[in-house]
Design an enzyme around this catalytic site. Sequence first.
Site, short mmCIF file in Angstrom:
data_model
loop_
_atom_site.label_atom_id
_atom_site.label_comp_id
_atom_site.label_asym_id
_atom_site.label_seq_id
_atom_site.Cartn_x
_atom_site.Cartn_y
_atom_site.Cartn_z
N TRP A 102 0.82 -1.21 0.00
CA TRP A 102 0.00 0.00 0.00
C TRP A 102 0.85 1.26 0.00
CZ3 TRP A 102 -4.34 -0.75 -2.08
CH2 TRP A 102 -4.97 -1.97 -1.95
N ASP A 172 -1.32 6.59 6.42
CA ASP A 172 -2.42 5.73 5.99
C ASP A 172 -2.69 4.73 7.13
OD1 ASP A 172 -4.11 3.86 4.89
OD2 ASP A 172 -2.88 3.45 3.12
N LYS A 196 -12.49 -1.65 7.24
CA LYS A 196 -11.81 -2.62 8.10
C LYS A 196 -12.23 -2.39 9.55
CE LYS A 196 -8.41 -2.12 4.56
NZ LYS A 196 -8.72 -3.24 3.77
N1 PMP Z 1 -4.27 1.45 2.20
C1 PMP Z 1 -4.36 0.31 2.90
C2 PMP Z 1 -3.46 0.11 4.07
C3 PMP Z 1 -5.28 -0.67 2.52
O1 PMP Z 1 -5.37 -1.81 3.20
C4 PMP Z 1 -6.13 -0.44 1.40
C5 PMP Z 1 -7.18 -1.43 0.97
N2 PMP Z 1 -7.09 -2.68 1.44
C6 PMP Z 1 -5.99 0.77 0.71
C7 PMP Z 1 -5.06 1.69 1.14
C8 PMP Z 1 -6.84 1.07 -0.48
O2 PMP Z 1 -8.14 1.28 -0.05
P1 PMP Z 1 -9.36 1.41 -1.06
O3 PMP Z 1 -9.51 0.09 -1.72
O4 PMP Z 1 -10.49 1.75 -0.14
O5 PMP Z 1 -9.05 2.49 -2.01
#
Ligand code: PMP
Length: 361
Positions: A102, A172, A196
């Site tokens: 991520w 994040d 989550k």
């Molecule tokens: N950052 C993290 C730490 C994630 O776990 C996720 C999705 N699992 C995201 C960003 C992206 O999120 P989204 O799919 O809601 O755009």
Amino acid sequence: MTRAYNFSPGPAMLPEPVLRQAQAEMLEFRDTGASILEISHRGADFLDVARQAEADLRTLLSIPDDYAVIFASGGATTVQALLPLNFAAPGQACDYVVSGHWGKTAIRQAAHCVEARVAASSEVGGFRDVPPRSDWQLSPDAAYVHVTANETIHGVELRDIPQVGGVPLIADFSSSIASEPLDISRFAAVYAGAQKNLGPVGITVLIVRRELLQRTGQPRAPIFDYGAQAKADSMLNTPPSWNWYLLGLTVRWMLDEGGVAEFGRRSARKAALLYAAIDGSGGFYRNEVAPAARSRMNVPFFLHDPALDAAFLAQARQAGLVALKGHRVLGGMRASLYNAMPEAGVQALAEFMREFQRSHG
Ligand code: PMP
């Protein structure tokens, strides 16, 4: 099948009382004569829901008054794309500390309009650890430093996030927000997709120091302007009202359960239980993350023989334990232990793992 223990990484298990209340209010919300899905976001009933959700979130996370809370759609990925547009000048440098998938995504979303620098990365080691602070190459002229508090796929958690000097720190927290007490004032901005720990998919929370919203940023459409969004109480356009409502119920549930201090204790116990089951298996199961960086929220693990994976998943499902298949990037298994996962679910998983080892070891 009855409701199982759902180890999904997100959209993830929601607290049953939240689902039941939403079910009860689905057809008729309060005395509106309509469903929450059918009422105007500008009407008094929804505004009350929205304001209460924000007030409760502020209480839950101890958000200081000089921070705005923005409820956005588009997921955490859209926040990643809008951070540089709002908080960096065209072509300006931004520092990214990368400890997993991520963090890389965050860079990819930013690189089109700024110089997104890798200030540190643990990719060479396969993201089995967080880059030590001594390796972070931060530049004092960066617009911000970005970190990923918890890497949902690699199961790596950056706790006790180090000091980064005077440059604004943006984090994040998508997969670990509200899982333990957090000092928001250390960050210029914290963001998290809700799916989550905060509720349903479809709404993302951005907690941002109001001072940062004064930055000029880059040319962007009005809808992408976080300052304008904050001023309009996240209602520049029709917000995801159903998701906002569910987030409100989930936040209230967390407050009723004892708040983030209580979830911090539960998270520590749940993670300890599962890692003990893995480490105590004599190599039948293994987790490859450096112990100090192991995530309390997402626990990837592998069976010593991948040929057993399919049987493990099928039998787990029969035992009422679902969504344990690992991310395609890593393979193997992954158990996500967010706030709505009861300790009994993790105990059931640990017991199932021991039983599976006895019959296949
Ligand atoms: N950052 C993290 C730490 C994630 O776990 C996720 C999705 N699992 C995201 C960003 C992206 O999120 P989204 O799919 O809601 O755009």
